[in-house]
Design an enzyme around this catalytic site. Structure first.
Site, PDB file in Angstrom:
ATOM      1  N   ASP A 195      75.817  69.562  25.653  1.00  0.00           N
ATOM      2  CA  ASP A 195      76.235  68.448  24.920  1.00  0.00           C
ATOM      3  C   ASP A 195      77.638  68.602  24.366  1.00  0.00           C
ATOM      4  O   ASP A 195      78.407  69.574  24.575  1.00  0.00           O
ATOM      5  CB  ASP A 195      75.115  68.164  23.761  1.00  0.00           C
ATOM      6  CG  ASP A 195      75.378  69.253  22.559  1.00  0.00           C
ATOM      7  OD1 ASP A 195      76.352  70.294  22.727  1.00  0.00           O
ATOM      8  OD2 ASP A 195      74.534  69.145  21.696  1.00  0.00           O
TER       9      ASP A 195
ATOM     10  N   GLY B 155      79.009  68.497  21.248  1.00  0.00           N
ATOM     11  CA  GLY B 155      79.005  69.095  20.052  1.00  0.00           C
ATOM     12  C   GLY B 155      79.113  67.907  18.867  1.00  0.00           C
ATOM     13  O   GLY B 155      78.742  68.031  17.811  1.00  0.00           O
ATOM     14  N   GLY B 156      79.331  66.701  19.449  1.00  0.00           N
ATOM     15  CA  GLY B 156      79.462  65.594  18.443  1.00  0.00           C
ATOM     16  C   GLY B 156      78.251  65.443  17.552  1.00  0.00           C
ATOM     17  O   GLY B 156      78.648  65.248  16.375  1.00  0.00           O
TER      18      GLY B 156
ATOM     19  N   ASP C 196      80.894  61.650  21.583  1.00  0.00           N
ATOM     20  CA  ASP C 196      80.857  60.467  21.238  1.00  0.00           C
ATOM     21  C   ASP C 196      80.624  60.434  19.639  1.00  0.00           C
ATOM     22  O   ASP C 196      80.121  61.486  19.020  1.00  0.00           O
ATOM     23  CB  ASP C 196      79.453  59.776  21.966  1.00  0.00           C
ATOM     24  CG  ASP C 196      78.298  60.770  21.758  1.00  0.00           C
ATOM     25  OD1 ASP C 196      78.236  61.800  21.365  1.00  0.00           O
ATOM     26  OD2 ASP C 196      77.031  60.200  21.685  1.00  0.00           O
TER      27      ASP C 196
ATOM     28  N   GLY D 227      71.988  58.123  20.526  1.00  0.00           N
ATOM     29  CA  GLY D 227      71.820  57.173  19.435  1.00  0.00           C
ATOM     30  C   GLY D 227      70.359  56.808  19.145  1.00  0.00           C
ATOM     31  O   GLY D 227      69.970  55.806  18.425  1.00  0.00           O
TER      32      GLY D 227
ATOM     33  N   ASP E 172      65.617  65.861  27.078  1.00  0.00           N
ATOM     34  CA  ASP E 172      65.784  67.408  26.475  1.00  0.00           C
ATOM     35  C   ASP E 172      65.296  67.122  25.053  1.00  0.00           C
ATOM     36  O   ASP E 172      65.293  66.190  24.502  1.00  0.00           O
ATOM     37  CB  ASP E 172      67.125  67.897  26.476  1.00  0.00           C
ATOM     38  CG  ASP E 172      67.993  67.135  25.255  1.00  0.00           C
ATOM     39  OD1 ASP E 172      68.495  66.164  25.318  1.00  0.00           O
ATOM     40  OD2 ASP E 172      68.128  67.971  23.890  1.00  0.00           O
TER      41      ASP E 172
ATOM     42  N   CYS F 167      44.578  73.717  30.978  1.00  0.00           N
ATOM     43  CA  CYS F 167      46.033  74.285  31.132  1.00  0.00           C
ATOM     44  C   CYS F 167      46.145  75.424  32.068  1.00  0.00           C
ATOM     45  O   CYS F 167      45.562  76.425  31.868  1.00  0.00           O
ATOM     46  CB  CYS F 167      46.610  74.416  29.900  1.00  0.00           C
ATOM     47  SG  CYS F 167      48.587  74.751  29.888  1.00  0.00           S
TER      48      CYS F 167
ATOM     49  N   CYS G 143      48.886  77.336  32.253  1.00  0.00           N
ATOM     50  CA  CYS G 143      50.133  78.182  31.791  1.00  0.00           C
ATOM     51  C   CYS G 143      49.893  79.329  31.668  1.00  0.00           C
ATOM     52  O   CYS G 143      48.435  79.911  31.426  1.00  0.00           O
ATOM     53  CB  CYS G 143      50.841  77.614  30.530  1.00  0.00           C
ATOM     54  SG  CYS G 143      50.126  77.995  29.065  1.00  0.00           S
TER      55      CYS G 143
ATOM     56  N   CYS H  62      47.445  80.037  28.078  1.00  0.00           N
ATOM     57  CA  CYS H  62      46.100  79.397  28.432  1.00  0.00           C
ATOM     58  C   CYS H  62      45.280  80.164  29.234  1.00  0.00           C
ATOM     59  O   CYS H  62      44.046  80.293  29.187  1.00  0.00           O
ATOM     60  CB  CYS H  62      46.274  77.895  28.971  1.00  0.00           C
ATOM     61  SG  CYS H  62      46.865  76.898  27.432  1.00  0.00           S
TER      62      CYS H  62
ATOM     63  N   HIS I 147      53.501  77.824  26.310  1.00  0.00           N
ATOM     64  CA  HIS I 147      52.653  76.669  26.641  1.00  0.00           C
ATOM     65  C   HIS I 147      53.218  75.196  26.110  1.00  0.00           C
ATOM     66  O   HIS I 147      53.105  74.176  27.176  1.00  0.00           O
ATOM     67  CB  HIS I 147      51.646  76.584  25.492  1.00  0.00           C
ATOM     68  CG  HIS I 147      50.745  75.447  25.487  1.00  0.00           C
ATOM     69  ND1 HIS I 147      49.435  75.403  26.763  1.00  0.00           N
ATOM     70  CD2 HIS I 147      50.463  74.542  24.665  1.00  0.00           C
ATOM     71  CE1 HIS I 147      49.198  74.158  26.333  1.00  0.00           C
ATOM     72  NE2 HIS I 147      49.523  73.680  25.339  1.00  0.00           N
TER      73      HIS I 147
END
Lengths: 382, 382
Positions: B98, B100-101, B152, B220, B270, B308, B310, B313, B339
């Site tokens: 990103d 940093g803003g 931004d 935003g 993300d 699941c 994973c 699990c 998980h």
């Protein structure tokens, strides 16, 4: 060489010797343990900060878990209800549990010992509990480890009177443990006590060695005595214990301790050192130790040890490890634990290979040359 | 379908559509990102409690790291000296940083914004620093992520006057970032602002969309507005942004948010949610969430989710996870992070497959049926 079945489920093959050092295979219901072996410690049914998959990648073949801790939390009955410790923590290789004695006796201000057992206060919630030899075995049967330990008393190593008393109790309790045990898929090891007193150690090794245990542990060492005293006790019991059963030096130790133990006939070791050092930002190295929080490593692109083949050294710089530590990231403990456990597991594998090749003396000389330390000297703290 | 190279090092193939939803492949110097994609967050150059090997096993293809944090500690110049972020943290797949803003503007009491940039106080040691668009790009060029973000300003979503001001700054700064950037192996994404105001969002999407960025981020959102407002803003910008570039909805989110974003043309997501929930003992489930500290799970032999696949699990019970939490073991955070990340990565993979098979409506209906929630409803907190 010789196979000595000690129970339908266990046997120990002594494959090779080099002087007093031994290379063997201990067959257990959850697979073979090639000795000498170092067992990572998973006190609360987890080797701190590592998944079982990561432990398997480290070629850990045996792990230790603590009866005292699991009895209190989550409770041995819960573990049994969940299918036993192997299933509970998802470790399908061998497990060893201690008897709970050492931890309980360490609670100096909140336990009371008598000839029948010990009453103590839980460190978790202050509640009162009692361990006896029978209770320790019952808990360990609930947990279901492959190797379980007799309930013993560890005295202060220089206190002769207490060492006599503790040894006598340990002997009486060893017989009660043998009586109490009934699961054939668990091997019960007897424990030798006797402080740093040669006559007591000899008496204890002879007595415990006569009871038919499938393996023997040497307790009450690495608890305040000198390295020289520890080594001399190991040499004494080595000649007295049955040769055809594995010997386990409890709670030991450093790389030097492992080498000195192997040279004196020890097959099995465990210690919290590698994972505890990791949580204090320290790495075991060929030279000695390295504390990664040191500002000297801030811009250091090298791994902890350029000759180390562990996941951490193959992939991460000292600078990155120091950054993780400074930023208080959990990954620091994980990566340092991987390196430290690899170091000790790899060392015992190297010792085993050297014994098989009758090359132990050279192996030890090379190791000590790298450390620039002599065999019996103490190890400076990091 | 169509390939639109946006730089010698990057191109985006829009492979399939199902209504507004898109399945694509973003080609980067560190490999392809199949979209829709969820990027785990590694704020301080580590996805908390996981090794890169564990992340790779989760099929993470893109991870996010934070410029503000890395600038302060260990410093972007140190990361550059160590060969860049990929080498530093040992992640050889794509990385996004990103600007940093967002982090700096969140330091409400210790930052001062002007048209040229922002002066702020470090949360680490209280020292004073300044970010400008040029500085943010310089730091991100030192870090060396594949995808970097324009600097931004994110306004409070309901404050129209501030939203206008922040949008104007964001637009001016976007052009300065384009000017400042010079590494061809990094793709700079522009960011759209405008709060919850349709006219501002439209203006911002048109303006940022006209500048030739190889990808666009929607900033935003998920900062206090309702889900309905977020969805309506997404629908607005979806029709205005260039179709042939990936769209990234920053800092989002929950499983419902991912589905609702994909349905409105978003390709990249993300969020810290899966790893943060893990450190608070909570698991994302098909029904919603489960807090494993709950005593109801103490004797529960089932995995978090029986369907699941994973690692957690497949291998561990709720009872074991609860034990780790109660015993304050680090492994709890690791297993829950595995998980939770698996859940979101697997969800975006399922969405992608459904788009490729023109089966998205059914996929979403099935998902929501399991949750017994309707698409646009808010998600109850655990």
């Amino acid at each position: 060489m010789n196979t000595q079945p000690t129970s339908p489920c266990f046997s120990f093959d002594l494959t090779a010797r080099d002087r007093r050092a031994r290379a063997g295979i201990f067959h257990t219901p959850h697979g073979d343990i090639q000795t000498p072996v170092f067992a990572p410690v998973g006190t609360q049914a987890t080797v701190k900060s590592l998944t079982p998959a990561q432990l398997a990648e480290l070629h850990a073949s045996l792990i230790l878990s603590n009866t005292y801790h699991l009895y209190l939390r989550p409770g041995d009955e819960l573990v049994a209800e969940m299918g036993g410790l192997h299933r509970f923590m998802n470790w399908d290789r061998p497990i060893l549990t201690d008897s709970g004695g050492y931890q309980v006796f360490s609670l100096e201000d909140s336990r009371k010992i008598d000839d029948d057992g010990v009453t103590f206060k839980s460190h978790v919630d202050g509640s009162i509990h009692r361990f006896t030899p029978e209770k320790s075995i019952a808990i360990q049967e609930n947990l279901g480890a492959d190797i379980i330990m007799a309930f013993d008393e560890c005295a202060s190593p220089y206190d002769r009177e207490y060492s006599i008393k503790a040894m006598q109790r340990t002997h009486a309790w060893a017989e009660r443990c043998l009586q109490a045990k009934h699961r054939p898929e668990q091997a019960l090891f007897g424990i030798i006590q006797g402080g740093i007193f040669p006559d007591l150690r000899q008496e204890s090794a002879r007595y415990i060695g006569s009871l038919g245990f499938p393996g023997h542990a040497i307790g009450g060492l690495s608890v305040g005595e000198t390295k020289a005293e520890m080594h001399s006790m190991l040499e004494l019991v080595d000649t007295l214990l049955p040769d055809d059963r594995p010997r386990y030096l409890m709670g030991v130790g450093t790389p030097e301790d492992l080498i000195n133990g192997v040279l004196r006939g020890v097959d099995i070791f465990d210690c919290v050192l590698p994972t505890r050092l990791a949580r204090h930002n320290a790495a075991l190295t060929r030279q000695n130790r390295m504390n990664l929080v040191n500002a000297a490593y801030a811009h250091d692109p090298r791994p902890i040890d350029e000759q180390c083949a562990c996941y951490t050294c193959q992939n991460f710089s000292r600078a990155y490890l120091r950054h993780l530590i400074t930023a208080k990231e959990m990954l620091a403990a994980t990566l340092l634990s991987i390196h430290n456990l690899y170091t000790l597991i790899n060392l015992t594998q190297g010792l085993r290979q050297a014994i098989l090749e009758h090359n132990l003396e050279q192996f030890v000389t090379d190791f000590l040359q790298q450390r620039q330390l002599k065999p019996q000297e103490g190890e400076p703290e990091a």
